[in-house]
Motif scaffolding. Sequence first.
Motif, PDB file in Angstrom:
ATOM      1  N   GLN A 108       0.833  -1.197   0.000  1.00  0.00           N
ATOM      2  CA  GLN A 108       0.000   0.000   0.000  1.00  0.00           C
ATOM      3  C   GLN A 108       0.870   1.250   0.000  1.00  0.00           C
ATOM      4  OE1 GLN A 108      -2.888   0.152   3.160  1.00  0.00           O
ATOM      5  NE2 GLN A 108      -3.525   2.242   2.678  1.00  0.00           N
ATOM      6  N   ALA A 109       1.933   1.227   0.796  1.00  0.00           N
ATOM      7  CA  ALA A 109       2.838   2.370   0.807  1.00  0.00           C
ATOM      8  C   ALA A 109       3.494   2.575  -0.554  1.00  0.00           C
ATOM      9  CB  ALA A 109       3.889   2.178   1.893  1.00  0.00           C
ATOM     10  N   THR A 110       3.848   1.454  -1.201  1.00  0.00           N
ATOM     11  CA  THR A 110       4.474   1.545  -2.530  1.00  0.00           C
ATOM     12  C   THR A 110       3.504   2.150  -3.540  1.00  0.00           C
ATOM     13  OG1 THR A 110       5.805  -0.413  -2.032  1.00  0.00           O
ATOM     14  CG2 THR A 110       5.583   0.210  -4.343  1.00  0.00           C
ATOM     15  N   PHE A 111       2.254   1.683  -3.533  1.00  0.00           N
ATOM     16  CA  PHE A 111       1.257   2.254  -4.440  1.00  0.00           C
ATOM     17  C   PHE A 111       1.035   3.732  -4.150  1.00  0.00           C
ATOM     18  CE2 PHE A 111      -0.735  -2.188  -4.897  1.00  0.00           C
ATOM     19  CZ  PHE A 111       0.037  -2.439  -6.019  1.00  0.00           C
ATOM     20  N   LEU A 144      10.073  -8.725  -1.250  1.00  0.00           N
ATOM     21  CA  LEU A 144       9.626  -9.599  -2.335  1.00  0.00           C
ATOM     22  C   LEU A 144       8.379  -9.038  -2.998  1.00  0.00           C
ATOM     23  CD1 LEU A 144      10.126 -13.073  -0.617  1.00  0.00           C
ATOM     24  CD2 LEU A 144      11.333 -12.264  -2.645  1.00  0.00           C
ATOM     25  N   ALA A 145       7.420  -8.563  -2.169  1.00  0.00           N
ATOM     26  CA  ALA A 145       6.188  -8.011  -2.725  1.00  0.00           C
ATOM     27  C   ALA A 145       6.443  -6.689  -3.434  1.00  0.00           C
ATOM     28  CB  ALA A 145       5.164  -7.821  -1.605  1.00  0.00           C
ATOM     29  N   ILE A 146       7.253  -5.802  -2.807  1.00  0.00           N
ATOM     30  CA  ILE A 146       7.526  -4.490  -3.409  1.00  0.00           C
ATOM     31  C   ILE A 146       8.289  -4.661  -4.715  1.00  0.00           C
ATOM     32  CG2 ILE A 146       8.764  -2.328  -3.070  1.00  0.00           C
ATOM     33  CD1 ILE A 146       8.246  -2.613  -0.069  1.00  0.00           C
ATOM     34  N   ALA A 147       9.280  -5.562  -4.714  1.00  0.00           N
ATOM     35  CA  ALA A 147      10.127  -5.719  -5.904  1.00  0.00           C
ATOM     36  C   ALA A 147       9.344  -6.240  -7.097  1.00  0.00           C
ATOM     37  CB  ALA A 147      11.295  -6.657  -5.587  1.00  0.00           C
ATOM     38  N   ARG A 148       8.332  -7.047  -6.866  1.00  0.00           N
ATOM     39  CA  ARG A 148       7.525  -7.545  -7.981  1.00  0.00           C
ATOM     40  C   ARG A 148       6.768  -6.400  -8.647  1.00  0.00           C
ATOM     41  NH1 ARG A 148       7.599 -13.055  -7.821  1.00  0.00           N
ATOM     42  NH2 ARG A 148       7.926 -14.009  -5.766  1.00  0.00           N
ATOM     43  N   VAL A 149       6.289  -5.456  -7.840  1.00  0.00           N
ATOM     44  CA  VAL A 149       5.539  -4.324  -8.396  1.00  0.00           C
ATOM     45  C   VAL A 149       6.480  -3.328  -9.075  1.00  0.00           C
ATOM     46  CG1 VAL A 149       4.065  -2.363  -7.815  1.00  0.00           C
ATOM     47  CG2 VAL A 149       3.669  -4.589  -6.732  1.00  0.00           C
ATOM     48  N   LEU A 150       7.538  -2.924  -8.361  1.00  0.00           N
ATOM     49  CA  LEU A 150       8.443  -1.924  -8.928  1.00  0.00           C
ATOM     50  C   LEU A 150       9.212  -2.465 -10.128  1.00  0.00           C
ATOM     51  CD1 LEU A 150       9.900  -0.254  -5.708  1.00  0.00           C
ATOM     52  CD2 LEU A 150       7.923   0.422  -7.087  1.00  0.00           C
ATOM     53  N   GLY A 151       9.397  -3.770 -10.178  1.00  0.00           N
ATOM     54  CA  GLY A 151      10.102  -4.343 -11.315  1.00  0.00           C
ATOM     55  C   GLY A 151       9.341  -4.200 -12.620  1.00  0.00           C
TER      56      GLY A 151
END
Length: 852
Positions: A108-111, A144-151
């Motif tokens: 959520q923070a990443t979004f 792992l979750a953040i890297a999948r989105v930012l990747g």
Amino acid sequence: MALSLCCAVALGPRCLLSIPPLPDYTERGSIMLGMVNPIRATSTKPVILFSKHPDPRPCVIFRNDLYKSILALLFAVKEVNESPYLLPNITLGFQMYDSCFSEPLSLQATFQMTSGGGNYAPNYNCEPQPIPPAVIGDISSSSLAIARVLGLWRLPQVSYIATVPSLSNKLEFPSFLRTSVSIESQPRSLIEMCKKFGWTWIGIFISSIDYFQPSATALTREATKNGICIAFFETVTYVLSKEKIPVMIENVRRSTANVIILYCSPAEVYMIFTEVLQQNLIGKMWIGIESWFTTPIFLQKQLWNILNGTIGMAKSRKILPNFSNFLQSLRPSTHSRMFSIQQFWEQLFNCRWAVDGANISLSSGVGRDSPACTGLEKLVTDDLTEFNDPTSQNTYMAHNALYTIAHAIHNLLSCKPGQGPFAGNSCADKHDVKPWQLLYYLKRVWFLNTAGEEVSFDANGDIHGYFDILNWRLKDNRGQYEKVGTVSNFSNTGPELFINDSAIFWAGGPGKVPLSVCSHDCPPGYRKAPQRGQPVCCFDCVPCPDGMISNQTNSTTCFMCPEDQWSNNDRTKCIPKVIEFLSYGEPLGLVMASFSIIFSVTTMMVLCVFVKFRDTTVVKANNRNLSYLLLLSLTFCFLCSLAFIGCPSRLTCTIRQALFGVTFSLCISCILAKTIIVVIAFKATKPGSNLRVWVGSRTALLVVLISTCVQVFIILVWLIRFPPFLEPDYHLLIGIILLGCNEGSVVMFYCTIGYLGFLATISFVVAFLARNLPDSFNEAKYITFSMLTFLSVWTSFIPAYLSTKGKYVVAVEIFAILVSSFGLLCFIFGPKCYIILLKPSMNTRDYLRAKT
């Protein structure tokens, strides 16, 4: 106008998930970075029944152990903004979120960061602020979750705390980098340390948690690859191990492995050490890993005697210059909106904040009678306490994380037009930097940090970083960590290990490195022989066989010495073989050479006697010329044996058998001629005999010439077709090079001997038939005895020649030459010399007539 319309359509109320925005802590700057960091944790995970709108996840437990890394990020931002060299005229700002150790909140923070506000539509940004060019954070599970989105958009993410190995997969996580060392590096480092201290027989306790399982596989793989055996491998499960732990510790007691690696969580390690203390297990060396070695376990005083001298690994713990000054000048009032600054202050100074006139604690663990916090308390610290603070490693990695982004942005903005790395040698647009462009510079960043250490990344986005090797010891009734080495430069060839052995405190005493082997080292001269049914580290030491050596400790094989060398008595090195031949310097060679000379001189003396008394009856009656020739040939027979003594050469190998064959053929031919002349002379005395024409020197010369020429022909064929040659024999005798002559052709050698036997047999038969002829000077009987001796010697020579080895083969042939020649001399010329020298009265014609 078009952009606003697009955003209105794309982010309409019906297209958005209704999630309340997360609170953030923001400090403005020219370039805004994103930060997702674990600050607080939840006590329990709420049970969601979906009968109402789910409540927000409560984040109430303050994690003081990680808070200094947040402060290190603030300190790094301050340093960069004050630096005249790094990003001049540009200030860094950040937007920080508390991930609460939760993957959903991290996402959520990443979004929220990548959408520019509370509308969660990644890659859409209708807010005034731009999307952060890079994000710092988070722990392994959240990363792992953040890297999948930012990747998806190649937006760079730099973590200072994530260690899970799978994040090194650039196909799955193309934009992820980290300044912490992957836990996959720890197994290799641990095995290198075991190799360093010679620990080849180790035990392992591994946690059943999924986080540790890849490391368990890597640890066993690296151990097998490096020849280290695992005595026992125990899986620890926190819930089920209360009954199993006592059995496991008892197995440790019985095991001969003295080094045990604990690849477990802090709670599991504490449970293990509690049982070790209860069973009073001593004498074992416990090896720690980063996950527990710098945790509060070492604050438990009852465990200090067990843990004293323990060695473990932790992330690099360099001291950040001026960080202690920053902490001392820190005030809550200057960072009032900072997450949990009040809780940090309370736990640091054991005080309570005054809220509406009452002292109210904002965090647990603070006593009710604690004084009120003023916000002016001064943190007392120095570089030494900072280094021994277990949280300093995360502090150092967080500091490096921000500096890598700062240096990458600096390099991007310093690009000169026409010299850029992108298409057409172009540079990035400084007012519209694409995430993948910054990622290009991040992957290639290289700098010296403020601690003087190199910082760069490998192809997997992992830092070329370091593990510190720490030694925990008791000193002045207090425990402390001492850095005794580092592990660095992880690559395909393995880590580089640097350990100061003298700085290590061992529980057994100074310099007493614990021994942990299944079998003791095999010294040079021995090889390791595996024990049946046991690991390769369990072996027996077997001495190397003759002719083989091992010059290293724990050699698995013995190496054959070169042909001209042999192993010494210790089987540790090859030494030149002894070159053996029948020499004049040894007793056997000296004796045979002496007899050869003595017999040849004796023969010459006999010849002189015959010459002196050449007109006497005995000499004239026995064919004087043949006697001279026979004595000369016997002399050469004795002397030819000298060619067999001494160091053989190509010349001696070629001529010695030829001399032997020719001289003996001449000798036997003379005897045969003598015998034939005696028989012819007797037959010619009969009336009417036609043999008178054959009585004379011509017959004797013809017999000698024909008989000798046949042998010369045989020898010429031998020398031309199958010439003898010098041949060293390396294998006949152990440790000896037998220097001898190869006869070239065994058939030709025996043809030579056989022809001599043929001549001797004819002479023996003829002499035997003529032995009773009525002649006072008939020497047929003496020739019979001489030929019988000759044939006996050479018949015995053949089996003796075939059954002996080395220099004794030559000795046997010399012995046969001397004995057979001496037999001829004695039996043929002994009686004659007796008459000539001692019975001159018998050496007259009158005596002969009277006897007849």
